[in-house]
Design a protein around this motif. Structure first.
Motif, PDB file in Angstrom:
ATOM      1  N   SER A  10       0.887  -1.071  -0.106  1.00  0.00           N
ATOM      2  CA  SER A  10      -0.055   0.150  -0.029  1.00  0.00           C
ATOM      3  C   SER A  10       0.866   1.178  -0.040  1.00  0.00           C
ATOM      4  CB  SER A  10      -0.969   0.023   1.217  1.00  0.00           C
ATOM      5  OG  SER A  10      -1.936   0.849   1.131  1.00  0.00           O
ATOM      6  N   ASP A  11       0.163   2.379   0.245  1.00  0.00           N
ATOM      7  CA  ASP A  11       0.936   3.784   0.300  1.00  0.00           C
ATOM      8  C   ASP A  11       1.764   4.094   1.599  1.00  0.00           C
ATOM      9  OD1 ASP A  11      -1.587   3.879   1.275  1.00  0.00           O
ATOM     10  OD2 ASP A  11      -1.903   6.012   0.666  1.00  0.00           O
ATOM     11  N   ARG A  12       1.447   3.222   2.562  1.00  0.00           N
ATOM     12  CA  ARG A  12       1.822   3.382   3.843  1.00  0.00           C
ATOM     13  C   ARG A  12       1.910   2.006   4.515  1.00  0.00           C
ATOM     14  NH1 ARG A  12      -2.159   6.720   3.868  1.00  0.00           N
ATOM     15  NH2 ARG A  12      -3.911   5.967   5.118  1.00  0.00           N
ATOM     16  N   SER A  13       3.020   1.878   5.333  1.00  0.00           N
ATOM     17  CA  SER A  13       3.040   0.530   6.276  1.00  0.00           C
ATOM     18  C   SER A  13       2.027   0.877   7.364  1.00  0.00           C
ATOM     19  CB  SER A  13       4.617   0.387   6.613  1.00  0.00           C
ATOM     20  OG  SER A  13       5.335   0.227   5.572  1.00  0.00           O
ATOM     21  N   GLY A  14       1.696  -0.404   7.869  1.00  0.00           N
ATOM     22  CA  GLY A  14       0.885  -0.423   8.953  1.00  0.00           C
ATOM     23  C   GLY A  14      -0.149  -1.460   9.210  1.00  0.00           C
ATOM     24  N   TYR A  42       0.000  -4.101   6.216  1.00  0.00           N
ATOM     25  CA  TYR A  42       0.480  -3.507   4.873  1.00  0.00           C
ATOM     26  C   TYR A  42       1.997  -3.117   4.744  1.00  0.00           C
ATOM     27  CZ  TYR A  42      -4.045  -3.278   3.347  1.00  0.00           C
ATOM     28  OH  TYR A  42      -5.382  -3.431   2.684  1.00  0.00           O
ATOM     29  N   GLN A  43       2.836  -3.185   3.861  1.00  0.00           N
ATOM     30  CA  GLN A  43       4.027  -2.645   3.711  1.00  0.00           C
ATOM     31  C   GLN A  43       4.284  -1.881   2.695  1.00  0.00           C
ATOM     32  OE1 GLN A  43       6.456  -6.533   3.898  1.00  0.00           O
ATOM     33  NE2 GLN A  43       7.744  -5.174   5.217  1.00  0.00           N
ATOM     34  N   THR A  44       5.117  -0.751   2.340  1.00  0.00           N
ATOM     35  CA  THR A  44       5.278   0.010   1.178  1.00  0.00           C
ATOM     36  C   THR A  44       6.426  -0.920   0.203  1.00  0.00           C
ATOM     37  OG1 THR A  44       6.952   1.257   1.871  1.00  0.00           O
ATOM     38  CG2 THR A  44       4.887   1.944   2.313  1.00  0.00           C
ATOM     39  N   ASP A  47       9.714  -0.283   1.571  1.00  0.00           N
ATOM     40  CA  ASP A  47      10.143  -0.907   2.534  1.00  0.00           C
ATOM     41  C   ASP A  47      10.582  -2.576   2.134  1.00  0.00           C
ATOM     42  OD1 ASP A  47       8.899   0.733   4.715  1.00  0.00           O
ATOM     43  OD2 ASP A  47       7.229  -0.203   4.716  1.00  0.00           O
ATOM     44  N   ARG A  71      -1.941   3.360  -4.788  1.00  0.00           N
ATOM     45  CA  ARG A  71      -1.362   3.304  -3.404  1.00  0.00           C
ATOM     46  C   ARG A  71       0.005   2.760  -3.437  1.00  0.00           C
ATOM     47  NH1 ARG A  71      -6.493   2.190   0.467  1.00  0.00           N
ATOM     48  NH2 ARG A  71      -8.013   3.851  -0.362  1.00  0.00           N
ATOM     49  N   GLY A  75       3.569   3.988  -2.484  1.00  0.00           N
ATOM     50  CA  GLY A  75       4.685   3.506  -1.757  1.00  0.00           C
ATOM     51  C   GLY A  75       5.785   3.155  -2.154  1.00  0.00           C
TER      52      GLY A  75
END
Length: 189
Positions: A10-14, A42-44, A47, A71, A75
């Motif tokens: 995705s566009d941001r990790s979390g 999710y990871q970018t 990452d 997204r 990312g």
């Protein structure tokens, strides 16, 4: 020579609450209420590149993830900035809407990343033409057309501006290829 990385991009990790929806031969991710189905990590892509530095010199970045392509590309903006790969992605307005994503946003981002011209293909893979990434009117018209068909999407290819000559040669060869296909339809046996 293959490295398999099993992750959601995705566009941001979390971590977020999400569920997979499968219908019509495809799947998509849809946000759910807190506690509804558990969580998705999710990871970018940036990452992943940090974890696997051999990926950093990528020359082609392809994404076809049914409504999450924008997204994934956002990312990957660090990787895109450093490697300037050819980018090939699906732009599916209907699935972008279901993912609650802006269907025009990625085009302005591509412009700022140095991708000023984009090659559009229709859902069947036929070359539509080259569009300036800052031509908001034409891009909105293409998106409107896709939405009117509900299942229509585009494949979009972008060469970084530093590779403009390669892009232009590629477009010439694509036009010649498709002109040959068209001509062969009209040749009588």
């Amino acid at each position: 020579g293959v490295t398999l990385v099993h992750t959601m991009l995705s566009d941001r990790s979390g971590v977020t609450n999400a569920q997979f929806i499968s219908e019509g031969g495809t799947s998509r991710v849809e946000a759910t209420a807190v506690g509804a189905q558990g969580s998705t990590v999710y990871q970018t892509l940036d990452d992943i590149v940090r974890q696997h530095p051999d990926f950093a010199s990528v020359n082609l970045l392809k994404s076809d993830v049914d409504g999450y392509d924008s997204r994934v590309l956002v990312g990957a903006q660090g990787t895109i900035a450093s490697a300037c790969p050819v980018i090939f992605f699906e732009h599916h307005p209907h699935l972008l809407a279901l993912a609650k994503d802006d269907d025009t946003y990625i085009f302005s981002r591509l412009k700022t990343w140095g991708y000023s011209k984009l090659i559009f293909y229709d859902i069947k893979g036929f070359l539509l033409g080259v569009v300036d990434s800052d031509n908001e009117t034409l891009i909105k018209d293409l998106i409107f057309y896709a939405k009117s068909k509900e299942v229509l999407c585009y494949d979009v290819c972008g060469f970084h501006d530093r590779d403009a000559e390669a892009r232009d040669r590629f477009v010439v060869s694509e036009k010649a290829f498709y002109a040959g296909l068209i001509a062969s339809r009209f040749v009588k046996a």
